[in-house]
Design an enzyme around this catalytic site. Structure first.
Site, short mmCIF file in Angstrom:
data_model
loop_
_atom_site.label_atom_id
_atom_site.label_comp_id
_atom_site.label_asym_id
_atom_site.label_seq_id
_atom_site.Cartn_x
_atom_site.Cartn_y
_atom_site.Cartn_z
N GLY A 33 39.22 -42.00 -6.92
CA GLY A 33 38.89 -43.13 -8.02
C GLY A 33 39.82 -44.26 -7.93
CG HIS A 34 43.92 -44.24 -8.83
ND1 HIS A 34 44.31 -42.58 -8.96
CD2 HIS A 34 44.22 -44.60 -10.12
CE1 HIS A 34 44.54 -42.45 -10.08
NE2 HIS A 34 44.67 -43.64 -10.75
N GLY A 144 38.81 -48.56 -13.51
CA GLY A 144 37.68 -47.70 -13.49
C GLY A 144 37.03 -47.70 -14.71
CD GLN A 150 43.02 -48.31 -19.11
OE1 GLN A 150 44.02 -47.76 -19.68
NE2 GLN A 150 43.04 -48.06 -17.96
CG MET A 181 37.09 -38.24 -8.74
SD MET A 181 38.16 -37.26 -7.48
CE MET A 181 36.84 -37.18 -6.41
O1 PAF Z 1 44.48 -46.42 -16.52
C1 PAF Z 1 45.81 -46.24 -16.31
O2 PAF Z 1 46.22 -45.56 -15.30
C2 PAF Z 1 46.95 -46.92 -17.03
O3 PAF Z 1 46.40 -46.89 -18.34
C3 PAF Z 1 47.04 -48.32 -16.69
C4 PAF Z 1 46.06 -49.25 -16.65
C5 PAF Z 1 47.64 -48.15 -15.26
C6 PAF Z 1 48.08 -48.86 -17.51
O4 PAF Z 1 49.29 -48.16 -17.78
#
Ligand code: PAF
Length: 284
Positions: A33-34, A144, A150, A181
């Site tokens: 995903g990242h 994502g 978020q 993921m």
């Molecule tokens: O989604 C994440 O991994 C975290 O919430 C983020 C956006 C990196 C902030 O720490």
């Protein structure tokens, strides 16, 4: 790929990057995903910056900060393979020096769902993301859809604080069996891994009811609840059928809506969501 830790190193390296700059903030322990976010950033921007920082202020007191999975060497090699140009790995002291006392909060959008289940979580997220945005000064930032609330909260913060940054929300990447993921999937044993597909199954059953014409939000919530409670290793924290823009619970699905849930599989807390409905969102 350059790797930096301090704010002054980051600023110096950022100043030399070709623009536009795309930014992928992460807490490490990277997965596909990242990498999909980094690859999308690479397609759309001249340079890509990623950050790796397990942000302590977004974890509640009983949560998994101390055991959150970490593997910096593996993360760096994955980011290099995704052709990231610059990686920032700040320490907690860089982000939160002892005199730190300024917080960013988004009000309404953080009241329900994850905000209600994890008090203080979004204050930590918005504060760290605002700091990351100020330091990196990207033109686009990639998040994502799995963390749907978020993404909504960060879009709101970006708009409210006039950050000149385009927020790009990318599709959830799933395992072949539908499991979204997540770095936290690393906590699951093989039985729990199988049980964890219940989130995807519950969302799929509710979406197919919606596709067949069901518009009652309570019925969609009930369908998801019944699927989750039938899985012995799962403990439901919440299910939601909410308006996509306001994240307020719905009675009837008339436009774009978010089906979402948080479920414990054993001790591991997982979240997932589907978007349903066709009308154009205020966030697009
Ligand atoms: O989604 C994440 O991994 C975290 O919430 C983020 C956006 C990196 C902030 O720490």
């Amino acid at each position: 790929m350059k790797i930096v830790t301090t704010l002054s190193e980051l600023r110096a390296a950022r100043a030399g990057l070709p623009e536009p700059v795309g930014f992928v903030p992460t807490m490490g322990y990277l997965h596909a995903g990242h990498l999909s976010l980094a690859r999308r950033a690479k397609e759309e921007c001249a340079s890509v910056v990623a950050s790796i920082f397990v942000n302590p202020t977004q974890f509640g007191s009983g949560e998994d900060l101390s055991k959150y999975p970490r593997d910096l060497a593996r993360d760096l090699s994955l980011l290099e393979s995704a052709v990231v140009d610059l990686v920032w790995t700040p320490t907690p002291e860089v982000m939160y020096p002892p005199t730190f006392q300024t917080w960013v909060t988004v009000e309404e959008l953080t009241k329900g769902l994850e905000g209600a289940a994890r008090p203080g979580h979004f204050r930590g997220v918005t504060t760290v993301v605002a700091k990351l945005f100020n330091a990196v000064q990207p033109h686009k930032a990639y998040f994502g859809q799995k963390d749907a609330q978020q993404a909504a909260v960060i879009c709101q913060m970006t708009k409210d604080l006039d950050f000149p940054i385009e927020i790009v929300v990318c599709p959830t990447v799933r395992e072949a069996d539908g499991l979204a993921m997540s770095s936290r999937n690393a906590y699951l044993n093989p039985d729990e891994c199988m049980a964890a597909t219940v989130l995807f199954r519950a969302l799929s059953v509710a979406k197919s009811a919606y596709d067949k014409g069901e518009r009652g939000a309570e019925i969609l919530r009930r369908i998801m609840t019944e699927t989750i409670t039938a899985e012995p290793l799962a403990k439901l924290q919440y299910v939601s059928c909410a308006d996509y823009d306001t994240l307020q619970e719905l009675e009837t699905v008339a436009g774009k809506a978010l089906l979402s849930m948080a479920v414990f599989i054993g001790k591991t807390r997982l979240i997932d969501n589907f978007v349903i409905g066709e009308t154009v969102s205020l966030r697009e």
